[in-house]
Scaffold this active site. Structure first.
Site, PDB file in Angstrom:
ATOM      1  N   LYS A  42     -52.437  48.617 -49.922  1.00 49.01           N
ATOM      2  CA  LYS A  42     -53.303  49.541 -49.204  1.00 49.01           C
ATOM      3  C   LYS A  42     -54.745  49.161 -49.527  1.00 49.01           C
ATOM      4  CE  LYS A  42     -54.513  54.392 -48.808  1.00 49.01           C
ATOM      5  NZ  LYS A  42     -54.146  55.763 -49.189  1.00 49.01           N
ATOM      6  N   ARG A  97     -63.128  54.646 -53.190  1.00 43.91           N
ATOM      7  CA  ARG A  97     -61.775  54.353 -53.666  1.00 43.91           C
ATOM      8  C   ARG A  97     -61.585  52.875 -54.036  1.00 43.91           C
ATOM      9  NH1 ARG A  97     -60.180  59.272 -52.268  1.00 43.91           N
ATOM     10  NH2 ARG A  97     -59.741  59.915 -50.130  1.00 43.91           N
ATOM     11  N   LYS A 157     -51.300  48.497 -45.089  1.00 42.97           N
ATOM     12  CA  LYS A 157     -52.189  49.464 -44.449  1.00 42.97           C
ATOM     13  C   LYS A 157     -53.636  49.100 -44.704  1.00 42.97           C
ATOM     14  CE  LYS A 157     -53.420  54.237 -44.886  1.00 42.97           C
ATOM     15  NZ  LYS A 157     -53.275  55.412 -45.652  1.00 42.97           N
TER      16      LYS A 157
HETATM   17  C1  PBG Z   1     -54.268  58.924 -48.930  1.00 44.65           C
HETATM   18  C2  PBG Z   1     -54.099  58.427 -47.559  1.00 44.65           C
HETATM   19  C3  PBG Z   1     -55.099  57.999 -46.688  1.00 44.65           C
HETATM   20  C4  PBG Z   1     -54.457  57.632 -45.501  1.00 44.65           C
HETATM   21  C5  PBG Z   1     -53.106  57.841 -45.679  1.00 44.65           C
HETATM   22  N1  PBG Z   1     -52.901  58.307 -46.973  1.00 44.65           N
HETATM   23  C6  PBG Z   1     -56.564  58.007 -46.805  1.00 44.65           C
HETATM   24  C7  PBG Z   1     -57.265  57.339 -47.903  1.00 44.65           C
HETATM   25  O1  PBG Z   1     -56.723  56.564 -48.682  1.00 44.65           O
HETATM   26  O2  PBG Z   1     -58.448  57.637 -48.011  1.00 44.65           O
HETATM   27  C8  PBG Z   1     -55.139  57.116 -44.282  1.00 44.65           C
HETATM   28  C9  PBG Z   1     -54.383  57.236 -43.020  1.00 44.65           C
HETATM   29  C10 PBG Z   1     -55.189  57.007 -41.803  1.00 44.65           C
HETATM   30  O3  PBG Z   1     -56.387  56.636 -41.843  1.00 44.65           O
HETATM   31  O4  PBG Z   1     -54.615  57.193 -40.727  1.00 44.65           O
HETATM   32  N2  PBG Z   1     -53.518  60.047 -49.192  1.00 44.65           N
END
Ligand code: PBG
Length: 326
Positions: free
Chosen positions: A196, A218, A249
C-alpha cells in the site's frame, strides 16, 4: 516468422463477434468488491461530495442497499466505519457495538451469503487520524499490533468473512492470524493490503472516512511510490506471516507492481481502484470530457490485464448495472 502480407492482424478485429472471440481478458461482476462507508447514527444516507454516487450509510439504512448489491450479483463488500467517538487508541474500532460491528450484523441478517470483508485499520477511529498508536509524534508499530488483532477478532465474532488489514504496520498479518486462530477462527482468510503506497489518490477517501491525519503524513508507514522491489518484499513477508490474498493499492499508477507481483507469487491477487481514481473519472464525465462507460470498462480491464483477479472498486454497482442492461 510469417509477416505481411500473409499476416494481417486486422483480420481478427473486423467485427465485434471476431474481437470477442479472441479477447484475452474480461472483467466479470464476480471479480468485483464494492467498498462501503458506514457512519454511526440512524436514518443517514449522505453523498460524499468528492465521490458522486457513493454514500455514507448508517447501519439501519443498509438492508435496501445490500439487497441491491446482491441483486446485481456483486459477490463481496468491503466495510469502512466512521465512528461517533474517536480517541488516542481508536477504541471504538474494537467495540462490540462499534459501527462496523453493527453493520456486519445487519448485512448478515439481510443477505447472509454476501461476503463481508472488513478494513482493519485505526485511522478512522483515532483522534489524531493515524493508522496506529502515537507515542512522541511517531506511530508505534508494536503497540499498535494487539489493537489491530483485537479489531479483526471483533469483526469476525459478529460475522465478518474476511479481514483486510490496511494499516501497513510490520507484523500485523502474523498477530492477526495468531489471534484469529486462538479464538477458533482458523477458517477466516486474511486479505492483506500488502503493498500500500503513500498515495495522493486517497484524498477523497479521507474526506469520506474523516481520516485525514491531524499532523504529519503516512509516509513513515505506507510505501514510497517509486519502489517496486520493496513491494515484492512486502508481499513475501505478508505471505510468510499467513496472508491468503494479497492486495496492491492504488491500482492505476501501479499496474507494473500488479504485474510483477502476479508473476512472482501464486497467490490470489487483488487491486484497489481507489477514491482518487474514481473521483477523476466522475469529474471528467460530469464535464462531458470523456465517455464514462468506456473509460470505466477500459480501466477495470487494464487492472485485470495487469494480473489482478479481484478488483475493489467504487464503480462496482454501475458496472454491474450496465452489464445487466446489455
Ligand atoms: C486506511 C485506508 C485508506 C484507504 C483504504 N484504507 C486511506 C489511507 O490510507 O489514508 C483508501 C481507499 C481509497 O482511497 O479509496 N484505513
Amino acid at each position: 516468422m510469417a509477416i505481411f502480407p500473409q499476416v494481417r492482424l486486422r483480420r481478427l478485429r473486423r467485427t465485434e463477434t471476431l474481437r470477442a472471440l479472441v479477447r484475452e481478458n474480461r472483467v466479470e461482476v464476480g471479480d468485483l468488491v464494492y467498498p462501503m462507508f458506514i457512519v454511526e447514527g440512524k436514518g443517514i444516507k449522505e453523498e460524499i461530495t468528492s465521490m458522486p454516487g457513493i454514500f455514507r450509510y448508517s447501519p439501519d439504512q443498509l438492508p435496501l442497499e445490500i439487497e441491491e448489491v446482491a441483486r446485481l450479483k456483486i459477490p463481496a463488500v468491503l466495510l469502512f466505519g466512521i465512528p461517533e467517538h474517536k480517541d488516542e487508541n481508536g477504541s471504538s474500532a474494537y467495540h462490540r457495538e462499534g459501527v462496523v460491528q453493527q453493520a456486519i450484523g445487519v448485512i448478515k441478517n439481510s443477505v447472509p451469503e454476501l461476503i463481508v470483508i472488513t478494513d482493519v485499520c485505526l485511522c478512522e477511529y483515532t483522534s489524531h487520524g493515524h493508522c496506529g498508536v502515537v507515542t512522541n509524534e511517531q506511530v508505534d508499530n508494536d503497540q499498535t499490533l494487539p489493537l489491530l488483532a483485537k479489531m479483526a477478532v471483533s469483526h469476525v465474532e459478529v460475522g465478518a468473512d474476511i479481514v483486510a488489514p490496511s494499516d501497513m504496520m510490520d507484523g500485523r498479518v502474523k498477530v492477526i492470524r495468531e489471534s484469529l486462530d486462538e479464538k477458533g477462527f482458523q477458517h477466516i482468510p486474511i486479505l492483506s493490503y500488502a503493498a500500500k503506497y503513500a498515495s495522493a489518490f486517497y484524498g477523497p477517501f479521507r474526506e469520506a472516512a474523516e481520516s485525514v491525519p491531524q499532523f504529519g503524513n503516512r509516509r513513515g508507514y505506507q510505501m514510497d511510490p517509486p519502489n517496486v522491489r520493496e513491494a515484492l518484499r512486502e508481499v513475501e513477508q505478508d505471505i510468510a506471516e499467513g496472508a491468503d490474498i494479497i492486495m496492491i493499492k492504488p491500482a492505476l499508477a501501479y499496474l507494473d507492481v500488479i504485474r510483477q507481483v502476479r508473476d512472482a507469487f501464486n497467490y490470489p491477487l487483488a487491486a484497489y481502484n481507489v477514491s482518487g481514481e474514481y473521483a477523476m473519472v466522475k469529474a471528467a464525465a460530469q464535464r462531458g470530457w470523456i465517455d464514462e462507460r468506456r473509460v470505466i470498462l477500459e480501466t477495470l480491464t487494464a487492472i485485470k490485464r495487469a494480473g489482478a483477479e479481484i478488483i475493489l472498486t467504487y464503480h462496482a454497482k454501475e458496472f454491474a448495472r450496465w452489464l445487466q442492461d446489455e
